[in-house]
Design an enzyme around this catalytic site. Structure first.
Site, PDB file in Angstrom:
ATOM      1  CD  GLU A  46      -2.679   0.953   2.650  1.00  0.00           C
ATOM      2  OE1 GLU A  46      -3.662   1.741   2.774  1.00  0.00           O
ATOM      3  OE2 GLU A  46      -2.406  -0.047   3.500  1.00  0.00           O
ATOM      4  CE  LYS A 115      -7.557   1.056   3.418  1.00  0.00           C
ATOM      5  NZ  LYS A 115      -6.125   1.348   4.100  1.00  0.00           N
ATOM      6  CE1 TYR A 121      -9.165  -0.314  13.614  1.00  0.00           C
ATOM      7  CE2 TYR A 121     -10.740   0.433  12.065  1.00  0.00           C
ATOM      8  CZ  TYR A 121      -9.685  -0.345  12.336  1.00  0.00           C
ATOM      9  OH  TYR A 121      -9.422  -1.366  11.640  1.00  0.00           O
ATOM     10  CB  CYS A 185      -4.567  -2.495   3.999  1.00  0.00           C
ATOM     11  SG  CYS A 185      -4.213  -2.464   5.565  1.00  0.00           S
ATOM     12  N   GLY A 383      -5.368 -60.915   7.754  1.00  0.00           N
ATOM     13  CA  GLY A 383      -4.240 -60.537   8.184  1.00  0.00           C
ATOM     14  C   GLY A 383      -3.737 -59.548   7.360  1.00  0.00           C
ATOM     15  CB  SER A 387      -9.554 -57.639   6.685  1.00  0.00           C
ATOM     16  OG  SER A 387      -8.139 -58.195   7.176  1.00  0.00           O
ATOM     17  CD1 TRP A 500      -6.769 -55.423  -5.781  1.00  0.00           C
ATOM     18  CD2 TRP A 500      -6.458 -55.861  -7.855  1.00  0.00           C
ATOM     19  NE1 TRP A 500      -5.782 -56.310  -5.906  1.00  0.00           N
ATOM     20  CE2 TRP A 500      -5.683 -56.831  -7.182  1.00  0.00           C
ATOM     21  CE3 TRP A 500      -6.606 -56.129  -9.243  1.00  0.00           C
ATOM     22  CZ2 TRP A 500      -5.043 -57.847  -7.710  1.00  0.00           C
ATOM     23  CZ3 TRP A 500      -5.899 -57.135  -9.912  1.00  0.00           C
ATOM     24  CH2 TRP A 500      -5.139 -57.970  -9.345  1.00  0.00           C
ATOM     25  CE1 TYR A 503     -21.216 -55.841  -9.877  1.00  0.00           C
ATOM     26  CE2 TYR A 503     -22.059 -58.146 -10.206  1.00  0.00           C
ATOM     27  CZ  TYR A 503     -22.389 -56.761 -10.141  1.00  0.00           C
ATOM     28  OH  TYR A 503     -23.489 -56.323 -10.237  1.00  0.00           O
TER      29      TYR A 503
END
Length: 666
Positions: A46, A115, A121, A185, A383, A387, A500, A503
């Protein structure tokens, strides 16, 4: 290239109230951004031509004249280097002074954004000098007036290439196919920033010219604000804030150059550095636009009466998103391409990620248990990783509900390819978890089935493999009927993507807790359980399961050796690649050429381009051919941004062709 646009944010050293010195510094950084970074655009702080903290000197015409004069030098510099820059400058218009962002393109100054919101403040009192851009009438034109008499007789007069341009607020400038808006800003810190309207109306990139002073805790808040705002607007956000050289009479300006994209931090400068800085990043315009189109509610606030001023593309040789150094981007992409997009790289965030995912899985399963009348959970335990995760989630769910773990019926079903390692791990884990553990061999049943259908047991084809998977599923389904429960599915997202799975075999269950978990993430979830919830012996079993090669174990080991003969990744390809391809295909809607480009960057040191191309082609072939399995997949909880449920995120005809996608890889 591939939808990337290179953005730089610069922090110059400021000489207060000396536009000439500041102009030289800005031009020097523009040269670095162009030549060293190959940037398309660079944004400055700015009031960078004068310094932000000039205070009542902003009432001095000599300062304002000099600042406007120096804009001509910056404009010429951008034209010569073929780069865009957005520079902060105080400008007079209609007898008022405005805090402005000036768009300098390779074709000249394109527009001026004033701007809108002026802080007045605490330590700020900008209304003492500046007027709000909201006061500027719509369709206003700013005419540059400062010219030196000597220029009239010069061979190279410093006249403005564009002596009159649009000035106002909510201006969107198009450059190289990218729509760019600017705010200054305080504009960001209000409840409804100007960038909100600009993004809704098509701005891909918002640049913020800022002079944010340092106050304890403010920087952390700023980073959260930038992240959240860029995410809400689905835009890129480049922020440049004043640094060294600004007055420290009452405030300290540490310098901030920050680039966000859709909530993610791409680049950040060091604060409290006395030297000038530049940070740069390649923002992905294609990804942002894909998201805006895909998440349809984004544009629902668009007004039929446009609230933004659109400055159309001025021809600069190309209207496509292509950086000056596009040919170098393959080796020098200024952003990290995450090779594991499903797995956070930060260990702390990964642990939080795992904990939340497990909670989602457990919560979903608990609701299903409640719906079936608090029945039992039947799970096939091999294993292997998938799972194991399903079993751990089931045990966690029972604990959550105050339900006995004996209501989990874990069944290990050794077959022709089962090894001692996986069988032992499955048995020990079930024992350690305190569930109802059972073992049912599928050997006799499958051999009888082979005899019934005339299958030669020595022919290890798809029938040989799938018969085993379907026999196991039949056992689990019938046990669920017998025990008054449901079969908890173990298959993961990556297997669904590649098809993979068998079905009406392991593809089927009554509730699939892993259905949205990619393979690259499964081992980390199991690892979370190992580190969080169990004793040393159980941890060792879980760690060995994590280290076991991924395999369906459907083919006997060669020479009866107790080794895993069938390794999934040897057959379908590395899961880390397929998960990478899956993420960018579904989450970002990228095409094969861009995914290959990203993969080259992410896996440059691990895989050759030929290998990447081969497995990407294989991914598309399987992903399209196997959709029919996903069209009838069982219920399961969505846990991440990518999901393949036909009732939720992914609807695709089972007979769609992959020719178009695969042809681009030839």
């Amino acid at each position: 290239m591939y939808g990337f646009f290179r953005v730089a944010a610069a922090i110059p050293s400021v000489t207060l109230a000396d536009p000439k010195s500041n102009s030289k510094e800005i031009q020097r950084l523009i040269s670095i951004a162009a030549n060293d970074y190959g940037a398309d655009i660079v944004v400055f702080p700015e009031l960078s031509l004068t310094g932000y903290s000039c205070a009542d000197l902003f009432n001095q015409s000599i300062l304002l004249d000099a600042a406007e004069q120096e804009l001509k030098n910056i404009e010429r510099h951008c034209v010569n280097l073929k780069i865009a820059a957005v520079v902060g400058c105080p400008l007079r218009f209609n007898d008022r002074l405005y805090n402005c962002a000036v768009f300098c393109l390779p074709t000249g100054i394109a527009a001026i954004t004033a701007k809108t919101y002026l802080p007045n403040y605490n330590e700020f009192y900008e209304k003492r000098w500046f007027a709000s851009g909201a006061e500027i009438p719509k369709d206003s034109i700013f005419k540059f007036s400062v010219r030196q008499e000597s220029e009239l007789h010069s061979e190279n007069p410093l006249f403005f290439s564009t002596p009159s341009v649009r000035i106002g607020t909510n201006i969107i400038v198009s450059y190289k196919g990218v729509n760019i808006g600017a705010e200054i800003c305080e504009d960001l810190w209000v409840p409804t920033p100007p960038s909100t309207a600009m993004a809704i109306e098509g701005a891909d990139l918002i640049v913020n010219l800022s002079a944010t002073d340092e106050v304890l805790g403010k920087h952390a808040y700023l980073m959260k604000l930038l992240s959240a705002h860029s995410a809400a607007l689905r835009c890129a956000y480049a922020y440049s804030s004043a640094g060294w050289g600004e007055s420290s009479t009452d405030l300290v300006f540490s310098g901030n150059a920050i680039i966000f994209e859709d909530g993610a931090l791409l680049a950040e400068s060091e604060r409290f550095l006395m030297q000038p800085q530049i940070v740069a990043a390649d923002i992905d315009i294609e990804r942002l636009r894909n998201d805006r189109r895909r998440f349809s509610s984004f544009g629902d606030q668009r007004s039929p009466i446009l609230s933004c001023i659109h400055i159309p593309e001025t021809k600069t040789g190309s209207d496509k998103i292509l950086t000056p150094h596009a040919e170098k981007q393959q080796d020098n992409l200024l952003r990290r391409v995450d090779p594991t997009p499903f797995v956070p790289s930060d260990s702390g965030r990964l642990r939080e990620h795992c904990s939340e995912i497990i909670s989602i899985q457990s919560w979903g399963l608990a609701r299903r248990i409640k719906a079936i009348g608090n029945g039992k959970l039947i799970i096939g335990i091999s294993g292997g990783l998938d799972s194991t995760l399903a079993l751990l989630v089931a045990a966690n769910t029972c604990d959550l509900m105050g339900k006995s773990r004996q209501d989990i019926v874990g069944v290990t079903m050794p077959g022709f390819g089962t090894t001692t390692r996986t069988h032992s791990n499955a048995t020990i884990l079930m024992e350690k978890l305190g569930i109802d553990a059972r073992e049912i061999s599928i050997d006799k049943a499958v051999r009888q089935h082979f005899e019934d259908i005339g299958q030669n047991p020595q022919t290890h084809d798809a029938t040989y493999e799938n018969s085993q998977a379907r026999e196991r599923t039949q056992i689990l389904m019938d046990l669920a009927n017998k025990e008054g429960g449901i079969v908890v599915g173990t298959g993961d997202l990556s297997e669904l993507a590649l098809g993979w799975c068998t079905y009406n075999g392991d593809q089927m269950s009554m509730y699939g807790v892993n259905t949205s978990i990619p393979k690259t993430l499964v081992k980390y979830l199991v690892g979370w359980f190992a580190s969080e919830a169990f004793d040393e012996e159980t941890r060792k079993v879980l760690e060995d399961i994590i280290a076991t090669p991924i395999s369906p174990e459907l083919i006997p080991a060669a020479g009866n050796a107790d080794t895993i003969e069938q390794k999934t990744e040897d057959l379908v390809g590395p899961y880390e690649l397929h998960d990478f391809f899956l993420f960018h295909t579904l989450r970002n809607s990228f095409g094969p050429e861009k995914i290959l480009f990203l993969a080259r960057n992410a896996f440059a040191e691990k895989y050759s381009e030929e290998t990447l191309r081969h497995w990407l082609d294989n991914f598309y072939r399987r992903f399209f051919n196997q959709q029919f399995k996903r069209s009838c997949m069982p219920d399961g909880p969505k846990v991440g941004s990518v999901c393949l449920s036909p009732r939720g995120d992914w609807r695709m005809p089972s007979d769609a062709s992959s020719i178009l996608w695969r042809s681009l890889l030839k």
